[in-house]
Each structure stands twice: as C-alpha cells, then as structure tokens.
Design an enzyme around this catalytic site. Structure first.
Site, PDB file in Angstrom:
ATOM      1  CD  GLU A 102      -2.168   1.206   3.027  1.00  0.00           C
ATOM      2  OE1 GLU A 102      -3.051   2.035   3.299  1.00  0.00           O
ATOM      3  OE2 GLU A 102      -1.739   0.363   3.848  1.00  0.00           O
ATOM      4  CG  HIS A 103       1.453   5.710  -2.071  1.00  0.00           C
ATOM      5  ND1 HIS A 103       2.709   6.096  -2.466  1.00  0.00           N
ATOM      6  CD2 HIS A 103       0.824   6.846  -1.658  1.00  0.00           C
ATOM      7  CE1 HIS A 103       2.832   7.405  -2.314  1.00  0.00           C
ATOM      8  NE2 HIS A 103       1.694   7.875  -1.827  1.00  0.00           N
ATOM      9  CG  ASP A 129      16.219  -1.283  11.387  1.00  0.00           C
ATOM     10  OD1 ASP A 129      16.980  -0.697  12.185  1.00  0.00           O
ATOM     11  OD2 ASP A 129      16.367  -1.235  10.149  1.00  0.00           O
TER      12      ASP A 129
END
Length: 307
Positions: A89-90, A215
């Site tokens: 998804e953007h 991270d």
C-alpha cells in the site's frame, strides 16, 4: 518491470506517479493501479527475495495485532533479471511531529499484544465451558521466517530462553560476521568475557515474548493523516526493551514518545545497562554493513559491560 507488475497485480493500469523513496539498500517507486496507489520497493541483489519475504511477514504480523499502522503488504515478485520487488500500500507520509505521544502508546500496545493474548487464553482455560481463542499466543523467542536488519539475515530460530537467544542468535551471529571480515582479536577477547556477564543483567527480570518492529530508528517512523506509521520492519518476538536501543542511538524520538511508552511499560531495574547491551547488536550490525567506523562504539560497549 512494469509489464511484470501489471501481470502479477492483475491490473490494466500501472502508471508511475513521480513519488519515489528508498534508502541505502532498496529503491522505491509509486504507481497508480486499477485498485489504488501502490508503493514498490526494488532490489536487484540475489538476497532480495529473502529480505522482502521477511519484511512482508513482519508487516503481516504487525498488521494482525491491530495496534499500530503499517503499510498493508501485497506481494513479493521475482524480477526476471535477478532480485525482487515488494509491492505494498502507498501511504502519504510526512515527518513525525504531531503524533509522538500516540506513537509511544501504540508501540507499547504492539509490545503488550502477545502478553494480553496470553492472559486472555489463560483466563479462557480457567473458565468452564469457555472456548479457547483462535488468536495465536507465542511462548518462545524468534520468528517463523528469517528477517533482515538492513540486508543481513537474522537468525530467528525459536528458543525458550531470551538470554540464550539474544547472546547466540544476535550478538554471537554478528561477531561471527565480524570475525569473518576482520579477524578482530580485541572483539574476540572482549566477547569471551562479556558473554559470561550477560545473565547478570537479567537478574530478577522476567522477559515476555513481544512482537517487535526490530529496526525502529527515526528513518522508519513517520505520520500520515490519521496518526503515526512505522515501516521497514525486521520483526521477531523478543524483549520489548530491545526496540528502544536503536531509537536512542540516532535520536528523533522526543520526551513525549518515551513518556507515553513508559506510561504503559515502565522501566524495569537495570534498564540502562540492558539498553547498552541491545545497542551493541546495532553497532555490530552497522560495523558489518558499513565498515570499521562502528568498531570503536562496539568495543566501548563491550568494555563497559564487562567491568
């Protein structure tokens, strides 16, 4: 590549939007499709498939907790000339600003999710006639797939004991890579002493397996219109404190974030020393990624913790 993506995504429209992203490891492009805008991460190295499969599994796991926003993963596609593309998804993102407090709260909820599922399961088992929840409860440390912190695969074999998992599958693994590349005698000698001291740092502490982003530095957090968002994970089930190590190394997380987080997960005795221990992994990982400029920080922590 566009023809391949059209076929794999089943779309007749695939138009580059001009939005791009990426970091020092992968490139990124956004496309409009029949069903909306997507973001494609592209890496042409041979290990790209393993790296993206781990990232997709990480996003799926975080998404399933319904605690904090991540881009919805779609598909990993092998490139014909080598490498892979990860389509997701953007999301229109901007730098974290308004939502630092909410990020702290939601990150704590992510870390507490497995513990809460375990409590629900235990309560259900004690209730006569109550069916057990379908939501999985993770009782060990590790992950069901290798995940990459940067481009180096992490060893995620399941273990019941956190101290053993962290010493062997995080620190020993990284130091083994240092040995292969540099044959650093001082690192080898310091590690021989430090590994005997590690259990003392967990005296009186019970570590519950928590799903981690893995991270979480400032480059992997942002906000969108409705709140905070985290991305580029390297997930596994580990100690929640591990998450805060790289966050503290490179800054970008203000007092509102930490206040909100520790409001839900208070600091336990010995937190600061363990934070150093967790930062050691990231310094070693940076040493293995980017070279000897991270050697001094790695050895300094090992000396401090060996005293």
């Amino acid at each position: 590549m566009e023809a391949l993506l059209k076929r794999e995504l089943g779309t007749s429209t695939l138009k580059a939007t001009g939005h791009s992203g990426g970091g020092c490891i992968s490139d990124g492009l956004s496309y409009d499709t029949d069903t909306g805008r997507v973001f494609a991460k592209i890496n042409r190295k041979s290990e790209a498939r393993k790296m993206f499969d781990g990232e997709k599994a990480s996003l799926d796991a975080i998404l399933s907790t319904n605690t904090i926003k991540v881009p919805r993963p779609m598909k990993v596609v092998d490139l014909e000339g080598g490498g892979a593309v990860f389509v997701m998804e953007h999301v229109d993102m901007r730098s974290l600003n308004r939502y630092s407090t909410r990020l702290g709260e939601q990150l704590a909820d992510l870390h507490l999710h497995n513990k809460r599922q375990k409590e629900k399961r235990d309560k259900a088992e004690q209730t006569v006639g109550k069916s057990q929840s379908d939501d999985p409860v993770i009782d060990q440390f590790g992950f069901h797939k290798p995940t990459c912190c940067g481009y180096i695969p992490q060893v995620n074999d399941w273990q019941a004991d956190w101290v053993s998992f962290y010493a062997q599958q995080r620190l020993q693994h990284q130091l083994g890579l240092v040995e292969q590349s540099y044959g650093d005698r001082e690192a080898r000698e310091l590690w021989a002493g430090l590994q005997l001291k590690i259990p003392q740092l967990f005296s009186g502490i019970e570590v519950e397996p928590a799903l981690l982003h893995g991270d979480l530095w400032s480059g992997n957090v942002a906000e969108y219109s409705d709140g905070p968002i985290i991305f580029d994970p390297a997930s596994f089930y580990g100690h929640s404190e591990f998450e805060l190590a790289i966050a503290g190394m490179f800054g970008g997380f203000g007092k509102h974030f930490y206040s909100a987080y520790h409001g839900k997960i208070p600091k336990a005795a010995g937190f600061e020393k363990r934070l150093q221990l967790y930062q050691l992994f990231h310094y070693l990982n940076h040493w293995n990624h980017f070279g000897g400029s991270y050697r001094g920080s790695s050895l300094r922590i090992m000396k401090d913790l060996s005293k």
